[in-house]
Motif scaffolding. Structure first.
Motif, PDB file in Angstrom:
ATOM      1  N   ILE A  14      -2.526  -3.644   0.296  1.00 59.16           N
ATOM      2  CA  ILE A  14      -2.133  -2.636  -0.331  1.00 59.16           C
ATOM      3  C   ILE A  14      -1.560  -1.650   0.505  1.00 59.16           C
ATOM      4  O   ILE A  14      -1.576  -1.220   1.471  1.00 59.16           O
ATOM      5  N   VAL A  15      -0.305  -1.533  -0.060  1.00 58.87           N
ATOM      6  CA  VAL A  15       0.354  -0.405   0.468  1.00 58.87           C
ATOM      7  C   VAL A  15       0.693   0.882  -0.286  1.00 58.87           C
ATOM      8  O   VAL A  15       0.826   1.089  -1.516  1.00 58.87           O
ATOM      9  N   THR A  16       0.249   2.010   0.529  1.00 52.43           N
ATOM     10  CA  THR A  16       0.145   3.264  -0.150  1.00 52.43           C
ATOM     11  C   THR A  16       1.557   4.093   0.267  1.00 52.43           C
ATOM     12  O   THR A  16       1.803   4.145   1.460  1.00 52.43           O
ATOM     13  N   ILE A  17       2.038   4.826  -0.618  1.00 45.54           N
ATOM     14  CA  ILE A  17       3.078   5.939  -0.187  1.00 45.54           C
ATOM     15  C   ILE A  17       2.654   6.939  -0.815  1.00 45.54           C
ATOM     16  O   ILE A  17       2.926   7.244  -2.081  1.00 45.54           O
ATOM     17  N   GLY A  18       2.081   8.117  -0.378  1.00 47.21           N
ATOM     18  CA  GLY A  18       1.628   9.284  -0.753  1.00 47.21           C
ATOM     19  C   GLY A  18       0.517   8.986  -1.537  1.00 47.21           C
ATOM     20  O   GLY A  18      -0.294   8.323  -1.368  1.00 47.21           O
ATOM     21  N   ASP A  19       0.708   9.136  -3.019  1.00 44.45           N
ATOM     22  CA  ASP A  19      -0.444   9.053  -3.805  1.00 44.45           C
ATOM     23  C   ASP A  19       0.016   7.960  -4.648  1.00 44.45           C
ATOM     24  O   ASP A  19      -0.392   7.877  -5.794  1.00 44.45           O
ATOM     25  N   THR A  20       0.609   6.913  -4.357  1.00 43.03           N
ATOM     26  CA  THR A  20       1.023   5.957  -5.191  1.00 43.03           C
ATOM     27  C   THR A  20       0.507   4.414  -4.217  1.00 43.03           C
ATOM     28  O   THR A  20       0.845   4.617  -2.892  1.00 43.03           O
ATOM     29  N   ALA A  21      -0.039   3.592  -4.972  1.00 41.11           N
ATOM     30  CA  ALA A  21      -0.631   2.565  -4.414  1.00 41.11           C
ATOM     31  C   ALA A  21      -0.029   1.138  -5.217  1.00 41.11           C
ATOM     32  O   ALA A  21       0.036   1.106  -6.092  1.00 41.11           O
ATOM     33  N   ILE A  22       0.380   0.259  -4.272  1.00 36.70           N
ATOM     34  CA  ILE A  22       0.898  -0.808  -4.315  1.00 36.70           C
ATOM     35  C   ILE A  22      -0.096  -1.903  -4.146  1.00 36.70           C
ATOM     36  O   ILE A  22      -0.341  -2.251  -2.804  1.00 36.70           O
ATOM     37  N   VAL A  23      -0.811  -2.729  -5.085  1.00 35.79           N
ATOM     38  CA  VAL A  23      -1.682  -3.666  -4.866  1.00 35.79           C
ATOM     39  C   VAL A  23      -1.124  -5.164  -4.959  1.00 35.79           C
ATOM     40  O   VAL A  23      -0.536  -5.401  -6.007  1.00 35.79           O
ATOM     41  N   VAL A  34       9.553   8.794  -6.396  1.00 42.75           N
ATOM     42  CA  VAL A  34       8.969   9.480  -7.798  1.00 42.75           C
ATOM     43  C   VAL A  34       8.579   8.321  -8.532  1.00 42.75           C
ATOM     44  O   VAL A  34       9.201   7.485  -8.940  1.00 42.75           O
ATOM     45  N   PHE A  35       7.379   8.412  -9.076  1.00 45.56           N
ATOM     46  CA  PHE A  35       6.618   7.314  -9.969  1.00 45.56           C
ATOM     47  C   PHE A  35       6.720   7.779 -11.440  1.00 45.56           C
ATOM     48  O   PHE A  35       6.400   9.261 -11.594  1.00 45.56           O
ATOM     49  N   SER A  36       7.072   7.125 -12.322  1.00 44.87           N
ATOM     50  CA  SER A  36       7.120   7.281 -13.614  1.00 44.87           C
ATOM     51  C   SER A  36       6.572   6.095 -14.536  1.00 44.87           C
ATOM     52  O   SER A  36       6.670   4.740 -14.074  1.00 44.87           O
ATOM     53  N   GLY A  37       6.205   6.297 -15.579  1.00 40.78           N
ATOM     54  CA  GLY A  37       5.876   5.176 -16.373  1.00 40.78           C
ATOM     55  C   GLY A  37       6.348   5.136 -17.888  1.00 40.78           C
ATOM     56  O   GLY A  37       6.544   6.020 -18.423  1.00 40.78           O
ATOM     57  N   HIS A  73      -1.067   7.040  -8.869  1.00 39.37           N
ATOM     58  CA  HIS A  73      -0.239   5.792  -9.474  1.00 39.37           C
ATOM     59  C   HIS A  73      -0.450   4.501  -8.884  1.00 39.37           C
ATOM     60  O   HIS A  73      -0.554   4.560  -7.714  1.00 39.37           O
ATOM     61  N   THR A  74      -0.964   3.648  -9.625  1.00 38.95           N
ATOM     62  CA  THR A  74      -1.018   2.336  -8.994  1.00 38.95           C
ATOM     63  C   THR A  74      -0.234   0.997  -9.773  1.00 38.95           C
ATOM     64  O   THR A  74      -0.179   0.901 -10.960  1.00 38.95           O
ATOM     65  N   MET A  75       0.315   0.262  -8.752  1.00 45.80           N
ATOM     66  CA  MET A  75       1.170  -0.866  -9.290  1.00 45.80           C
ATOM     67  C   MET A  75       0.073  -2.128  -8.842  1.00 45.80           C
ATOM     68  O   MET A  75      -0.417  -2.180  -7.726  1.00 45.80           O
ATOM     69  N   VAL A  76       0.025  -3.192  -9.657  1.00 46.58           N
ATOM     70  CA  VAL A  76      -0.532  -4.364  -9.290  1.00 46.58           C
ATOM     71  C   VAL A  76       0.325  -5.422  -9.577  1.00 46.58           C
ATOM     72  O   VAL A  76       0.935  -5.769 -10.373  1.00 46.58           O
ATOM     73  N   VAL A  77       0.693  -6.147  -8.387  1.00 51.35           N
ATOM     74  CA  VAL A  77       1.678  -6.979  -8.292  1.00 51.35           C
ATOM     75  C   VAL A  77       1.299  -8.487  -7.722  1.00 51.35           C
ATOM     76  O   VAL A  77       0.291  -8.414  -6.596  1.00 51.35           O
ATOM     77  N   THR A  78       1.592  -9.490  -8.303  1.00 49.42           N
ATOM     78  CA  THR A  78       0.948 -10.631  -8.106  1.00 49.42           C
ATOM     79  C   THR A  78       2.161 -11.575  -7.322  1.00 49.42           C
ATOM     80  O   THR A  78       3.173 -10.965  -7.244  1.00 49.42           O
ATOM     81  N   MET A  79       1.896 -12.724  -7.072  1.00 55.95           N
ATOM     82  CA  MET A  79       2.948 -13.756  -6.242  1.00 55.95           C
ATOM     83  C   MET A  79       3.424 -13.177  -4.839  1.00 55.95           C
ATOM     84  O   MET A  79       4.463 -13.095  -4.544  1.00 55.95           O
ATOM     85  N   GLU A 123       5.713  15.124   2.551  1.00 57.79           N
ATOM     86  CA  GLU A 123       5.433  14.282   3.556  1.00 57.79           C
ATOM     87  C   GLU A 123       4.645  13.005   2.539  1.00 57.79           C
ATOM     88  O   GLU A 123       3.635  13.253   2.008  1.00 57.79           O
ATOM     89  N   ASP A 124       5.218  11.856   2.751  1.00 59.54           N
ATOM     90  CA  ASP A 124       4.674  10.688   2.086  1.00 59.54           C
ATOM     91  C   ASP A 124       4.468   9.667   2.885  1.00 59.54           C
ATOM     92  O   ASP A 124       5.217   8.844   3.366  1.00 59.54           O
ATOM     93  N   ALA A 125       3.169   9.687   3.719  1.00 60.13           N
ATOM     94  CA  ALA A 125       2.975   8.632   4.696  1.00 60.13           C
ATOM     95  C   ALA A 125       2.598   7.310   4.023  1.00 60.13           C
ATOM     96  O   ALA A 125       2.326   6.985   2.696  1.00 60.13           O
ATOM     97  N   ILE A 126       3.089   6.290   4.773  1.00 63.19           N
ATOM     98  CA  ILE A 126       2.867   4.903   4.562  1.00 63.19           C
ATOM     99  C   ILE A 126       1.585   4.436   5.096  1.00 63.19           C
ATOM    100  O   ILE A 126       1.586   4.461   6.618  1.00 63.19           O
ATOM    101  N   ARG A 127       0.739   3.710   4.429  1.00 62.18           N
ATOM    102  CA  ARG A 127      -0.239   2.921   5.155  1.00 62.18           C
ATOM    103  C   ARG A 127      -0.476   1.441   4.329  1.00 62.18           C
ATOM    104  O   ARG A 127       0.092   1.381   3.191  1.00 62.18           O
ATOM    105  N   VAL A 128      -0.446   0.403   5.208  1.00 64.67           N
ATOM    106  CA  VAL A 128      -0.738  -0.882   4.996  1.00 64.67           C
ATOM    107  C   VAL A 128      -1.812  -1.586   5.328  1.00 64.67           C
ATOM    108  O   VAL A 128      -2.477  -1.353   6.495  1.00 64.67           O
ATOM    109  N   LEU A 129      -2.752  -1.933   4.176  1.00 67.27           N
ATOM    110  CA  LEU A 129      -4.148  -2.521   4.547  1.00 67.27           C
ATOM    111  C   LEU A 129      -4.083  -3.861   4.139  1.00 67.27           C
ATOM    112  O   LEU A 129      -3.774  -4.302   2.938  1.00 67.27           O
ATOM    113  N   HIS A 130      -4.407  -5.158   5.056  1.00 64.68           N
ATOM    114  CA  HIS A 130      -4.536  -6.272   4.824  1.00 64.68           C
ATOM    115  C   HIS A 130      -5.885  -6.862   4.472  1.00 64.68           C
ATOM    116  O   HIS A 130      -6.919  -6.194   5.336  1.00 64.68           O
ATOM    117  N   GLY A 131      -6.558  -7.336   3.547  1.00 61.51           N
ATOM    118  CA  GLY A 131      -7.673  -8.092   3.336  1.00 61.51           C
ATOM    119  C   GLY A 131      -7.859  -9.221   2.624  1.00 61.51           C
ATOM    120  O   GLY A 131      -6.777  -9.937   2.203  1.00 61.51           O
TER     121      GLY A 131
END
Length: 452
Positions: free
Chosen positions: A364-373, A161-164, A395-401, A320-328
């Protein structure tokens, strides 16, 4: 680098690891203290441990794919140690090493985990310091491995569950001075006060993990000197926030995902620049008296996270919250950095020197409609906000380091103002805008594929 035999062992372990066959999302989490024996100190200027550093790991599995997110209480993590941590966590969780995100919490008050055979340019170690460094690295790997094993052993069906929310424990760190822009808490500068929260809970609403995304450097005690004449080890603001959330959500693990914080500092720090009416500044340091500032700001940010949590909803049971991982990676223009950080001073006429090209990796990791960059570079807050605003994901999170460190990638305004981040960057002006545009395109492609 892993040997051929080590790679074969890891692949075999991954292939043999049991993977849930349900279409639902499974999640598990673990937390372990990084044990720093007294024999390791002093190390990298640190003479005592104020509060213990931690390794925290969340494991995600959708029945077809696995991804792990590890947050290690470090200022930054160099690539050789990233590879070792990915291998260790991957072996403990059955996750392909490349799908393990290793993230530094970005506390400025932890010894750098230098490997004696992979020292950065200009860094030298005595034989005694080399022994201490090896012991310290071993402690990091041990804690990460144990936390990963806990995460794997605790896998259960979860509802993501995403919240802000919002919190103002951060401030813009670019302050106008009489000689040009310098460092300090600037109330008039751009501040990203948004707090992104991704929670994992069981069907019975038992909390498993709380992932917090917030744009701030954990630097309350950065270079502050204590009563014994040395620096104290502390997980700083990231650790205090995580501890607060874990105390209010017993049994859960909280991971602090540092946002686009290249120009975002804690509102109150122990060692800081103080400006007079004419724009001149001086440095003051309140030393050990600064630790309550860590606790108070961590409590405030943690409480903002708790306030942002949504009311419990009935479990769907069929989600159903499919996980996808994209490297670039994006190839960008490079610029020369000063050989000595002491050369960086306020300036109104600094000359930025371009120097070839540099690759900027992302995941980039996506979990359903949430993206973690996840990116290595420390982006400016405005860049992180722009990526979130343009993302097609709900929902999108931008993460550094993430998976290493690449210093600052400031926005164009920072180069015009000649800020500290711009002078200390390996990226040429305009890089952040091009990088963000490419990530936005990748997010659009991922979102379109998700809808098919």
């Amino acid at each position: 680098m892993l040997t051929r035999t080590a790679r074969a062992v890891l692949i075999a372990a991954f292939m043999a690891w049991p993977i849930p066959t349900s279409a639902r999302l499974f999640g598990g989490a673990g937390r372990e203290e990084i044990a720093i024996p007294t024999s390791v100190l002093p190390l990298d200027g640190f003479t005592q441990v104020h509060d213990p550093l931690q390794a925290r790991v969340v494991l995600l599995d959708d029945g077809k794919a696995r991804a792990a997110i590890a947050v290690i209480d470090q200022t930054s993590i160099f690539e050789d140690l990233v590879a070792s941590l990915q291998a260790t966590i991957g072996q403990a969780t059955g996750t392909a090493p490349q799908d393990v995100l290793v993230i530094a919490s970005h506390t400025f008050s932890a010894p750098h985990a230098f490997a004696p055979d992979h020292l950065p340019p200009g860094v030298a170690m005595s034989p005694e310091d080399q022994k201490r460094a090896i012991t310290y690295q071993a402690a990091l790997l041990d804690a990460a491995g144990r936390a990963a094993s806990e995460a794997s052993a605790s896998l259960v069906p979860v509802e993501p569950v995403f919240s802000g929310g919002a919190s103002r424990v951060n401030a813009n760190r670019n302050h106008p001075s009489a000689r040009g822009w310098w460092l300090g808490a600037n109330e008039a500068g751009f501040v990203d006060s948004s707090v992104g929260v991704l929670t994992l809970e069981t069907d019975s609403h038992r909390p498993i993990a709380t992932l917090v995304n917030y744009a701030v450097q954990s630097s309350v005690m950065d270079h502050s000197v204590g009563g014994d004449g040395g620096k104290g080890v502390t997980a700083d603001l990231a650790g205090a926030t995580a501890h607060r959330i874990e105390a209010l959500r017993p049994g859960s693990v909280s991971l602090f995902l540092t946002g686009a914080a290249g120009d975002q500092m804690p509102a109150y720090t122990a060692r800081r620049y103080v400006y007079d009416a004419g724009g001149d500044y001086r440095m003051i340091d309140i030393g050990d008296r600064g630790y309550p500032l860590v606790d108070l700001q961590g409590e405030r940010l943690g409480d903002a996270v708790i306030a942002a949590l949504p009311a419990p909803l009935p479990a769907s049971g069929s989600r159903e919250d499919a996980i996808r991982v994209l490297h670039g990676a994006v190839t960008l223009g490079a610029q020369e950095r000063p050989k000595d950080l002491q050369q960086i001073k306020p300036s109104r006429a600094y000359r930025f020197v371009t120097a070839g090209e540099v690759r900027a990796p992302f995941v980039i990791v996506t979990i359903g409609d949430t993206a973690i960059v996840g990116v290595q570079a420390e982006l400016s807050a405005a860049t992180g906000a722009a990526i979130r605003a343009s993302s097609p994901f709900r929902h999108t999170m931008v993460v550094t380091m993430v998976n290493g460190a690449a210093k600052y990638m400031p926005d164009e305004a920072a180069y015009r103002d000649i800020t500290y981040e711009a002078m200390d960057s390996s990226f040429a002006p305009g890089s952040a805008e091009r990088f963000a545009a490419d990530i936005e395109r990748q997010l659009a492609v991922l979102h379109a594929a998700k809808r098919k």
